[in-house]
Each structure stands twice: as structure tokens, then as C-alpha cells.
Design an enzyme around this catalytic site. Structure first.
Site, PDB file in Angstrom:
ATOM      1  N   GLY A  68       1.758   6.233   2.969  1.00  0.00           N
ATOM      2  CA  GLY A  68       1.221   7.485   3.474  1.00  0.00           C
ATOM      3  C   GLY A  68       1.253   7.476   4.988  1.00  0.00           C
ATOM      4  N   GLN A  73      -1.331  10.040  13.356  1.00  0.00           N
ATOM      5  CA  GLN A  73      -0.802   8.683  13.549  1.00  0.00           C
ATOM      6  C   GLN A  73       0.489   8.678  14.357  1.00  0.00           C
ATOM      7  OE1 GLN A  73      -1.280   7.586   9.130  1.00  0.00           O
ATOM      8  NE2 GLN A  73      -1.613   5.640  10.195  1.00  0.00           N
ATOM      9  N   CYS A 126      -3.840  -0.261   6.993  1.00  0.00           N
ATOM     10  CA  CYS A 126      -3.490   0.984   7.671  1.00  0.00           C
ATOM     11  C   CYS A 126      -2.416   0.701   8.701  1.00  0.00           C
ATOM     12  CB  CYS A 126      -4.734   1.570   8.348  1.00  0.00           C
ATOM     13  SG  CYS A 126      -4.425   3.105   9.256  1.00  0.00           S
ATOM     14  N   LEU A 127      -1.429   1.585   8.788  1.00  0.00           N
ATOM     15  CA  LEU A 127      -0.361   1.424   9.765  1.00  0.00           C
ATOM     16  C   LEU A 127      -0.881   1.515  11.197  1.00  0.00           C
ATOM     17  CD1 LEU A 127       2.432   3.567   8.071  1.00  0.00           C
ATOM     18  CD2 LEU A 127       2.112   1.081   7.969  1.00  0.00           C
ATOM     19  N   HIS A 168      -7.487   8.158   1.903  1.00  0.00           N
ATOM     20  CA  HIS A 168      -7.166   7.480   3.159  1.00  0.00           C
ATOM     21  C   HIS A 168      -6.467   8.440   4.124  1.00  0.00           C
ATOM     22  CE1 HIS A 168      -5.747   3.696   5.356  1.00  0.00           C
ATOM     23  NE2 HIS A 168      -5.023   4.656   5.915  1.00  0.00           N
ATOM     24  N   GLU A 169      -5.457   9.158   3.631  1.00  0.00           N
ATOM     25  CA  GLU A 169      -4.693  10.037   4.524  1.00  0.00           C
ATOM     26  C   GLU A 169      -5.495  11.265   4.943  1.00  0.00           C
ATOM     27  OE1 GLU A 169      -2.153   8.829   5.860  1.00  0.00           O
ATOM     28  OE2 GLU A 169      -1.986   7.158   4.460  1.00  0.00           O
ATOM     29  N   HIS A 172      -7.822  10.414   7.738  1.00  0.00           N
ATOM     30  CA  HIS A 172      -7.169  10.397   9.049  1.00  0.00           C
ATOM     31  C   HIS A 172      -7.258  11.763   9.728  1.00  0.00           C
ATOM     32  CE1 HIS A 172      -5.333   6.563   9.951  1.00  0.00           C
ATOM     33  NE2 HIS A 172      -4.743   6.478   8.767  1.00  0.00           N
TER      34      HIS A 172
END
Length: 214
Positions: A68, A73, A126-127, A168-169, A172
Site C-alpha cells: 500500500g 508518503q 511502513c515504507l 493503515h493506508e 496515513h
């Protein structure tokens, strides 16, 4: 490449990002864009530019790799995220975590609400927080509402790992990182997770590191 100026109009900012070609730079924790929330998408990008931006987000997610990616991000404060999960995990992990393949999806202006009261906890990464994972308790089932990239309404119930991904997304897009919801005693490097906590569930980690599970 430094993130485009926050003062630039969003379309100009996206054009600047796309001009370099290749995967977009993913910003790491500490950048304000990850904490300020996002603007609802209401046509700030022309259809052709939106399509190019979504494709670049998809390429960036694949290159990372991740399952995702949310627009903030990549320094764009719009309420847009993409998800995709081929679920390349052993069967016992897939069963324990409810991890099933998810085709590529675009989430525009998403929001979620829990379905029922059940919560499940697993290690999550997480990225934008590279190198680390922590156990996060999340709703086992959520109802997601929003739109797709063509403006078609989304109203869908997600369970298991797909529910974790959309939570999660969507978080963000509200300026929330997974660490805000994590059991911090579980915080581990990727190397430690691989060496010590690769079991399908985090029970062993909870006992050894001293934290509770729901």
C-alpha cells in the site's frame, strides 16, 4: 530530490514529481506532510494527470516493495491511496493472519469504521518508517467507504489482512502513522523480526518482550 515546495499548487507539485521519471521518492517519518492530514480529492488534478499520478504511485509501491502507498508518503497531501497484495506467504501464515491476495485498488477519499468489536494484533511495518516493525492491534473487520479513481462509490467490508492494509493506508491520510497505534515494547528491527518473531502470530514476542495482546 527534495520534496516539491508546499506552496506550489497541487497539480504543479505532482507534475514536478512525475517529471523525474521512475519511482517517486518516499518521505520518512519526521516530514510534516505525514502528520498534517490531507485534502479531500475533488478534482485538483485533471483526469490525465490523476491517471499518471496513480500509475506512478503503483510503480513506487511495487519498487519499494509494499502492499500500500498513500499520497502523503510521496509528498502529496491528497486523500488518495493505492493497495495491492499478492500475498506471497506460507499457508500457515496466510491462515493465521487472514492474508489473501488483493488486486490493485485505488482508494479516493476513503474512510473506515469497525464492524463488530474484534481486534487482532500482528507485526506491521511502513515504507515511511524503514527498518522497523511493531505489533499493532487493529479492527478485525472494517467497512470502507469512498470512491475509486473514476468517481465510482466504494462501500465494502474488509476482513483479515486486507482490513489491516486499508486501515493503515487510510490512517496515513489522517496524519497517523502505525507507530501511533503500536505496542511500543514490541518495536523491533526487521532483522530481529526475521530472526526471532517470524511465527504466524506474535504470542512469543508478547511473552518475551513483555506486552499484552487483545
Amino acid at each position: 530530490m527534495a520534496p516539491p515546495s508546499d506552496r506550489a499548487p497541487l497539480a504543479e507539485r505532482v507534475e514536478e514529481l512525475l517529471a523525474t521519471g521512475g519511482p517517486l521518492p518516499i518521505v520518512a517519518a519526521g516530514r510534516p506532510v505525514l502528520r498534517h492530514g490531507t485534502q479531500p480529492y475533488d478534482g485538483q488534478l485533471a483526469p490525465a494527470l490523476l491517471a499518471r499520478f496513480i500509475e506512478a504511485m503503483r510503480d513506487t509501491m511495487h519498487a519499494a516493495p509494499g502492499v500500500g502507498l498513500a499520497a502523503p508518503q510521496v509528498s502529496v497531501p491528497l486523500r488518495i491511496a493505492v493497495i495491492e497484495d499478492p500475498a506471497p506467504v506460507p499457508e500457515e501464515v496466510a491462515l493465521a493472519r487472514g492474508r489473501v491476495p488483493q488486486a490493485f485498488r485505488v482508494l479516493v477519499n476513503p474512510s473506515y469504521e469497525p464492524v463488530g468489536t474484534a481486534r487482532v494484533a500482528f507485526f506491521e511495518g511502513c515504507l515511511s518508517v524503514p527498518g522497523w516493525q511493531a505489533v499493532v492491534a487493529r479492527h478485525a473487520e472494517v467497512r470502507l467507504r469512498g470512491e475509486d479513481e473514476h468517481g465510482r462509490a466504494l462501500d465494502e467490508v474488509f476482513t483479515g489482512w486486507p482490513a489491516r492494509i486499508v486501515q493503515h493506508e487510510t490512517d496515513h491520510l489522517d496524519g497517523t502513522l502505525y507507530l501511533d497505534r503500536a505496542e511500543l515494547r514490541s518495536l523491533s528491527t526487521n532483522e530481529a523480526v526475521a530472526a526471532l518473531w517470524a511465527q504466524p502470530t506474535p504470542e512469543a514476542a508478547a511473552e518475551a518482550l513483555g506486552f499484552e495482546l487483545p
